[in-house]
Design an enzyme around this catalytic site. Structure first.
Site, short mmCIF file in Angstrom:
data_model
loop_
_atom_site.label_atom_id
_atom_site.label_comp_id
_atom_site.label_asym_id
_atom_site.label_seq_id
_atom_site.Cartn_x
_atom_site.Cartn_y
_atom_site.Cartn_z
N SER A 88 -28.24 -38.81 -58.81
CA SER A 88 -28.23 -39.74 -59.81
C SER A 88 -27.53 -41.24 -59.47
O SER A 88 -27.46 -42.19 -60.36
CB SER A 88 -27.21 -39.39 -61.16
OG SER A 88 -25.83 -39.14 -60.68
N LYS B 247 -20.38 -39.80 -68.20
CA LYS B 247 -20.38 -41.02 -67.34
C LYS B 247 -20.12 -42.40 -68.21
O LYS B 247 -19.69 -43.33 -67.74
CB LYS B 247 -21.79 -40.98 -66.75
CG LYS B 247 -22.02 -40.15 -65.54
CD LYS B 247 -23.38 -40.11 -65.00
CE LYS B 247 -23.59 -38.98 -64.11
NZ LYS B 247 -24.78 -39.04 -63.24
#
Length: 340
Positions: free
Chosen positions: A238, A283
């Site tokens: 990611s 996140k």
């Protein structure tokens, strides 16, 4: 001993036992939560996160932070409940993170491989975006495939069926709608000389209505400088988008982030397509707590991001690299950017 004290101790005994068991017995769950963030324009441990040597590098300021998800394992009952009750952590079945047929070491190796792939894809996507030369070379020719005896390992692909190709995805797209047994011209560069080879496509094993070449192409940067990514103990794919943006920022004039604090996430391939990731909620929390004002969200994560976004954090929807750069330029000039 006083009878009342004996009675009280007898009543408390089960509670004491449960309390002891609650600190000893582990649960088949793991906790997911905000992990550390890293400024891809900055340094970690005295090394640049994205180090470019052999060419002039533009000065950068502000942040382009990649974000991570922290995983806590081997939780006892009380720990699991406490983390869940905090609101900053999520509790999920352990098998979702550590499949029962794989060891922790095997999971780590897979995550490390994904991270390495994200670095490679980030470099290639950035070079393509900047118009830097990248050779599309044949790494392998299938032994029983249609290209056997016609194409060779090391051949550089120039065009397929009349379409210029510069990425692995471009080769796949060039033959995606061409039926099997169709002869297509392949322009290659072999030993420095361009030549045309005609290959009759075979039928794809997974879809016999579509043709395939039976080759494994790879993209090799053809630039006089090196790009190294210096982050340890981080896994998964990611970080790709933020690594790519950092490379572009360092190799082009001006500042993509306008000197501001931008964070984000998303996989990337060499064509610049941005893919979804897991743990977006955590996140977002990590980015906001680190000081981010803007967060780049893969388009397919937008619905989930809207539900878990901290107040005041601007969510920018990103489908590909071009869109991410355009959005950052829009934000820098005060214009509208695509949002979730």
């Amino acid at each position: 001993m006083n009878r009342r004290i004996v009675t009280l101790l007898a009543a408390l005994a089960p509670i004491v036992v449960l309390g002891i068991l609650g600190t000893v017995i582990t649960v088949p769950y793991v906790a997911l939560g905000p992990g550390p963030t890293f400024n891809t324009l900055g340094e970690v441990g005295g090394e640049e996160v994205v180090a470019i040597e052999g060419t002039e590098v533009d000065d950068t300021t502000g942040h382009l932070n990649m974000t991570t998800v922290a995983v806590r394992d081997d939780l006892n009952v009380f720990e699991a409940f406490g983390l869940w009750a905090s609101g900053r952590q999520g509790i999920v079945p352990r098998e979702e993170v550590y499949p029962p047929d794989k060891s922790k070491d095997e999971v780590k190796q897979e995550n490390d491989a994904d991270f390495q792939q994200s670095e490679d894809s980030a470099e290639l996507a950035a070079l393509h975006f900047l118009g830097k030369p990248v050779n599309l070379r044949i790494a392998k020719v299938g032994e029983d495939g249609p290209s056997q005896g016609l194409l060779r390992e090391g051949d550089v692909l120039v065009s397929v069926d009349g379409k210029p190709v510069s990425t692995v995805g471009g080769v796949q797209e060039a033959v995606a709608d061409v039926p099997p047994n169709t002869e297509v011209p392949i322009v290659i560069r072999r030993d420095g000389v361009e030549t045309t080879v005609r290959v009759a496509l075979g039928a794809r094993p997974d879809d016999e209505s579509k043709g395939y070449l039976g080759i494994t192409p790879e993209e090799i940067p053809d630039v006089p400088f090196t790009i190294d990514f210096n982050l340890a103990d981080v896994g998964g794919p990611s970080a790709g988008l933020m690594f790519t943006l950092a490379v572009i920022d360092k190799l082009s004039p001006g500042e993509l982030n306008g000197g501001k604090f931008v964070a984000g996430t998303g996989t990337i391939d060499s064509d610049g397509d941005v893919g979804p990731i897991g743990g977006i909620k955590y996140k977002l929390i990590a980015a906001e707590e680190a000081g981010a004002e803007t967060f780049l969200v893969p388009a397919k994560n937008c619905d989930e991001a809207r539900q878990g976004a901290p107040d005041g954090l601007r969510l920018v929807k990103v489908e590909n690299l071009d869109g991410a750069v355009d959005a950052l330029e829009a934000i820098d000039t005060g214009a509208d950017a695509p949002h979730c």
